[in-house]
Structure formats: structure tokens, C-alpha cells
Design a protein around this motif. Structure first.
Motif, PDB file in Angstrom:
ATOM      1  N   PRO A   8      46.890  35.847  46.482  1.00 25.56           N
ATOM      2  CA  PRO A   8      48.101  36.178  45.713  1.00 25.56           C
ATOM      3  C   PRO A   8      47.857  37.132  44.549  1.00 25.56           C
ATOM      4  CG  PRO A   8      48.001  33.838  46.162  1.00 25.56           C
ATOM      5  CD  PRO A   8      46.671  34.400  46.566  1.00 25.56           C
ATOM      6  N   ALA A   9      46.697  36.989  43.885  1.00 31.83           N
ATOM      7  CA  ALA A   9      46.461  37.799  42.690  1.00 31.83           C
ATOM      8  C   ALA A   9      44.968  37.982  42.458  1.00 31.83           C
ATOM      9  CB  ALA A   9      47.102  37.150  41.468  1.00 31.83           C
ATOM     10  N   VAL A  10      44.628  39.171  41.961  1.00 31.90           N
ATOM     11  CA  VAL A  10      43.261  39.457  41.534  1.00 31.90           C
ATOM     12  C   VAL A  10      43.332  40.281  40.258  1.00 31.90           C
ATOM     13  CG1 VAL A  10      42.270  39.381  43.853  1.00 31.90           C
ATOM     14  CG2 VAL A  10      43.072  41.544  42.912  1.00 31.90           C
ATOM     15  N   SER A  11      42.274  40.218  39.466  1.00 34.31           N
ATOM     16  CA  SER A  11      42.221  41.040  38.269  1.00 34.31           C
ATOM     17  C   SER A  11      40.909  41.810  38.244  1.00 34.31           C
ATOM     18  CB  SER A  11      42.358  40.183  37.012  1.00 34.31           C
ATOM     19  OG  SER A  11      41.308  39.245  36.940  1.00 34.31           O
ATOM     20  N   VAL A  12      40.926  42.940  37.552  1.00 34.15           N
ATOM     21  CA  VAL A  12      39.755  43.804  37.481  1.00 34.15           C
ATOM     22  C   VAL A  12      39.725  44.469  36.110  1.00 34.15           C
ATOM     23  CG1 VAL A  12      41.050  45.689  38.574  1.00 34.15           C
ATOM     24  CG2 VAL A  12      38.546  45.747  38.574  1.00 34.15           C
ATOM     25  N   ALA A  13      38.542  44.593  35.553  1.00 35.45           N
ATOM     26  CA  ALA A  13      38.396  45.305  34.283  1.00 35.45           C
ATOM     27  C   ALA A  13      38.528  46.806  34.522  1.00 35.45           C
ATOM     28  CB  ALA A  13      37.055  44.986  33.649  1.00 35.45           C
ATOM     29  N   LEU A  14      39.065  47.479  33.560  1.00 30.58           N
ATOM     30  CA  LEU A  14      39.235  48.926  33.649  1.00 30.58           C
ATOM     31  C   LEU A  14      37.907  49.602  34.002  1.00 30.58           C
ATOM     32  CD1 LEU A  14      41.316  51.251  33.128  1.00 30.58           C
ATOM     33  CD2 LEU A  14      40.367  51.367  30.799  1.00 30.58           C
ATOM     34  N   GLY A  15      37.923  50.433  35.029  1.00 31.69           N
ATOM     35  CA  GLY A  15      36.732  51.159  35.445  1.00 31.69           C
ATOM     36  C   GLY A  15      35.828  50.419  36.412  1.00 31.69           C
ATOM     37  N   GLN A  16      36.117  49.144  36.648  1.00 27.70           N
ATOM     38  CA  GLN A  16      35.308  48.365  37.586  1.00 27.70           C
ATOM     39  C   GLN A  16      35.890  48.429  38.996  1.00 27.70           C
ATOM     40  OE1 GLN A  16      32.239  46.988  36.632  1.00 27.70           O
ATOM     41  NE2 GLN A  16      32.831  48.386  34.963  1.00 27.70           N
ATOM     42  N   THR A  17      35.225  47.737  39.908  1.00 25.75           N
ATOM     43  CA  THR A  17      35.593  47.766  41.324  1.00 25.75           C
ATOM     44  C   THR A  17      36.263  46.470  41.739  1.00 25.75           C
ATOM     45  OG1 THR A  17      33.822  49.316  41.889  1.00 25.75           O
ATOM     46  CG2 THR A  17      34.691  47.954  43.680  1.00 25.75           C
ATOM     47  N   VAL A  18      37.318  46.569  42.527  1.00 30.97           N
ATOM     48  CA  VAL A  18      38.015  45.391  43.042  1.00 30.97           C
ATOM     49  C   VAL A  18      38.233  45.561  44.541  1.00 30.97           C
ATOM     50  CG1 VAL A  18      40.318  46.336  42.528  1.00 30.97           C
ATOM     51  CG2 VAL A  18      40.008  43.856  42.755  1.00 30.97           C
ATOM     52  N   ARG A  19      38.069  44.453  45.260  1.00 32.55           N
ATOM     53  CA  ARG A  19      38.321  44.454  46.697  1.00 32.55           C
ATOM     54  C   ARG A  19      39.442  43.484  47.006  1.00 32.55           C
ATOM     55  NH1 ARG A  19      33.711  43.195  51.144  1.00 32.55           N
ATOM     56  NH2 ARG A  19      34.032  41.060  50.417  1.00 32.55           N
ATOM     57  N   GLY A  76      36.347  51.933  40.507  1.00 35.50           N
ATOM     58  CA  GLY A  76      36.693  52.555  39.232  1.00 35.50           C
ATOM     59  C   GLY A  76      38.188  52.438  38.973  1.00 35.50           C
ATOM     60  N   ALA A  77      38.684  51.197  38.914  1.00 29.33           N
ATOM     61  CA  ALA A  77      40.121  50.971  38.792  1.00 29.33           C
ATOM     62  C   ALA A  77      40.677  51.579  37.500  1.00 29.33           C
ATOM     63  CB  ALA A  77      40.417  49.479  38.843  1.00 29.33           C
ATOM     64  N   GLN A  78      41.845  52.160  37.632  1.00 31.56           N
ATOM     65  CA  GLN A  78      42.547  52.759  36.495  1.00 31.56           C
ATOM     66  C   GLN A  78      43.780  51.926  36.151  1.00 31.56           C
ATOM     67  OE1 GLN A  78      41.114  55.636  34.963  1.00 31.56           O
ATOM     68  NE2 GLN A  78      39.538  54.839  36.352  1.00 31.56           N
ATOM     69  N   ALA A  79      44.287  52.124  34.957  1.00 31.62           N
ATOM     70  CA  ALA A  79      45.448  51.359  34.516  1.00 31.62           C
ATOM     71  C   ALA A  79      46.631  51.559  35.466  1.00 31.62           C
ATOM     72  CB  ALA A  79      45.831  51.757  33.092  1.00 31.62           C
ATOM     73  N   GLU A  80      46.750  52.756  36.016  1.00 32.48           N
ATOM     74  CA  GLU A  80      47.886  53.053  36.905  1.00 32.48           C
ATOM     75  C   GLU A  80      47.748  52.405  38.283  1.00 32.48           C
ATOM     76  OE1 GLU A  80      45.881  55.331  35.499  1.00 32.48           O
ATOM     77  OE2 GLU A  80      45.391  56.981  36.889  1.00 32.48           O
ATOM     78  N   ASP A  81      46.614  51.757  38.541  1.00 29.09           N
ATOM     79  CA  ASP A  81      46.432  51.064  39.818  1.00 29.09           C
ATOM     80  C   ASP A  81      47.016  49.656  39.786  1.00 29.09           C
ATOM     81  OD1 ASP A  81      43.094  52.469  40.126  1.00 29.09           O
ATOM     82  OD2 ASP A  81      45.048  53.334  40.645  1.00 29.09           O
ATOM     83  N   GLU A  82      47.469  49.218  38.609  1.00 29.38           N
ATOM     84  CA  GLU A  82      48.088  47.889  38.513  1.00 29.38           C
ATOM     85  C   GLU A  82      49.385  47.901  39.308  1.00 29.38           C
ATOM     86  OE1 GLU A  82      47.568  45.453  34.950  1.00 29.38           O
ATOM     87  OE2 GLU A  82      49.752  45.547  34.740  1.00 29.38           O
TER      88      GLU A  82
END
Lengths: 108, 124
Positions: A8-19, A76-82
Motif C-alpha cells: 500500500p505504501a513505501v517511503s524513500v529519502a530524497l536521492g535514495q533508491t526505492v523499489r 535517486g528519488a526526487q520530490a516530484e516522484d511522490e
């Protein structure tokens, strides 16, 4: 209920990688496509086929598949990827389209 | 580039038929599949069905008894009819181009582009 299951939900720090993962029996035979949806907007295709990005989609988005699980990785997640992310493929019969349950990605 | 635009009533009474049209501009409706997808408020996406430009259709089994999708190639439009609606059919309805591909690794389908969506509320 959907035949494609997502967390349902995941979180990632700015600039890090999320799968983000998508599980379903049909994924053993069919690739998933992935969509990003921001509040109040229509979904946007980000990955299709084995690992193809439409024109205009940043290369930090990539797709992969193994067994009954498809994955969308944001490197490298960005704020706009939320956003909410949905996978799509076939149902277990292979005859009909089906969407995953969706994953809300929060960028911290 | 290809653009899609949904049109139709935003309010439908219970037990009546929901009717929407999707107009395709910037390209031909020929040689592609075209799908309808909906999203109830605060919930996920649900595929309703598709039509091929030649007229063949494929519907979500859970909606099949109430859905009809048709195409008018002369107008570059395709349409959705959903009968006997209830409040559970309240949703944003999207139209989208639906493409398929096949490689040695497997098949795939994807929706691109999408229309902006139109909210249909079922209420008396």
C-alpha cells in the motif's frame, strides 16, 4: 479483488533508491506496465514491456521482472516522484487487463 | 501527438445508463485498441474493457453484463455505455489508447496516452 498485489505504501529519502513491487501469477508470462498518478491528474505511463521508458520519462525509472513479481525502481528519488504508482498486466486467464492495488510513494 | 478527451453527463440517476464518448485527435483511431478505465474516489484503477478499431471487444468479467463499448471510425471516437448504474459506479472515467507487444520474454500491454478523465456521479 485485484489479481495483482502491491504494497500500500513505501517511503524513500530524497536521492535514495526505492523499489515498488507487483505480484501476480500472470507475471510469469506477461510483463507489467507501470503508471504514476499525482493527485487530481490522470495516470502517466512510466515503464512498459521488458524495461521501456516512453519519451520524456527520466532514466531514474526502470523496470524488472522475476518469477511472479514485477518491480519498478526509482534510482535517486526526487520530490516530484511522490505519487501513487500502479502496475498493470493480465489476469490469471491472460485474457483481460488488470491493475494492481496501487502503492503510495512518499519522498522524505 | 495523439490526445484523448472524454465527454458526457457528469450526473446519472440510479438504474439508468451511463454514456460517455472519447474523441481521439492528432492521430487515427485505426490499428489500435482503445480502453475505458475508471477510478472511484480515493480508490484504485479498474479496467472496464477495450475495443479494437475493427469493432471487436473485450470486457472486464465483473462488468461484462452491463457494459457496451462501440467505435465510430468516421468520427475518430469510441464510446462507453454502462447500464443499471448504482452509487458504486461513481468514479472518474478515463479513456486510453491500449497497445500490445510480444517478445520472446513474454507479452505486454500498456495504456498511453490517457484522457484527462471525467467524473461521473450516480445520484438521484
Amino acid at each position: 479483488s485485484s489479481e495483482l498485489t502491491q504494497d500500500p505504501a513505501v517511503s524513500v529519502a530524497l536521492g535514495q533508491t526505492v523499489r515498488i513491487t507487483c505480484q501476480g501469477d500472470s507475471l510469469r508470462s506477461y510483463y507489467a506496465s507501470w503508471y504514476q498518478q499525482k493527485p487530481g491528474q490522470a495516470p502517466v505511463l512510466v515503464i512498459y514491456g521488458k524495461n521501456n521508458r516512453p519519451s520524456g520519462i527520466p532514466d531514474r525509472f526502470s523496470g524488472s521482472s522475476s518469477g511472479n513479481t514485477a518491480s519498478l525502481t526509482i534510482t535517486g528519488a526526487q520530490a516530484e516522484d511522490e505519487a501513487d504508482y500502479y502496475c498493470n498486466s493480465r489476469d490469471s486467464s491472460g485474457n483481460h487487463r488488470v491493475f494492481g492495488t496501487g502503492t503510495k510513494v512518499t519522498v522524505l | 501527438q495523439v490526445q484523448l478527451q472524454e465527454s458526457g453527463p457528469g450526473l446519472v440517476k440510479p438504474s439508468e445508463t451511463l454514456s460517455l464518448t472519447c474523441t481521439v485527435s492528432g492521430g487515427s483511431i485505426s490499428s489500435y485498441y482503445w480502453s475505458w478505465i475508471r477510478q472511484p474516489p480515493g480508490k484504485g484503477l479498474e479496467w472496464i474493457g477495450y475495443i479494437y478499431y475493427s469493432g471487436s471487444t473485450n470486457y472486464n468479467p465483473s462488468l461484462k453484463s452491463r457494459v457496451t463499448i462501440s467505435v465510430d471510425t468516421s468520427k475518430n471516437q469510441f464510446s462507453l455505455k454502462l447500464s443499471s448504474v448504482t452509487a458504486a459506479d461513481t468514479a472518474v472515467y478515463y479513456c486510453a489508447r491500449d497497445q500490445e507487444g510480444y517478445t520472446r520474454g513474454g507479452g505486454s500491454n500498456w495504456f498511453d496516452p490517457w484522457g484527462q478523465g471525467t467524473l461521473v456521479t450516480v445520484s438521484s
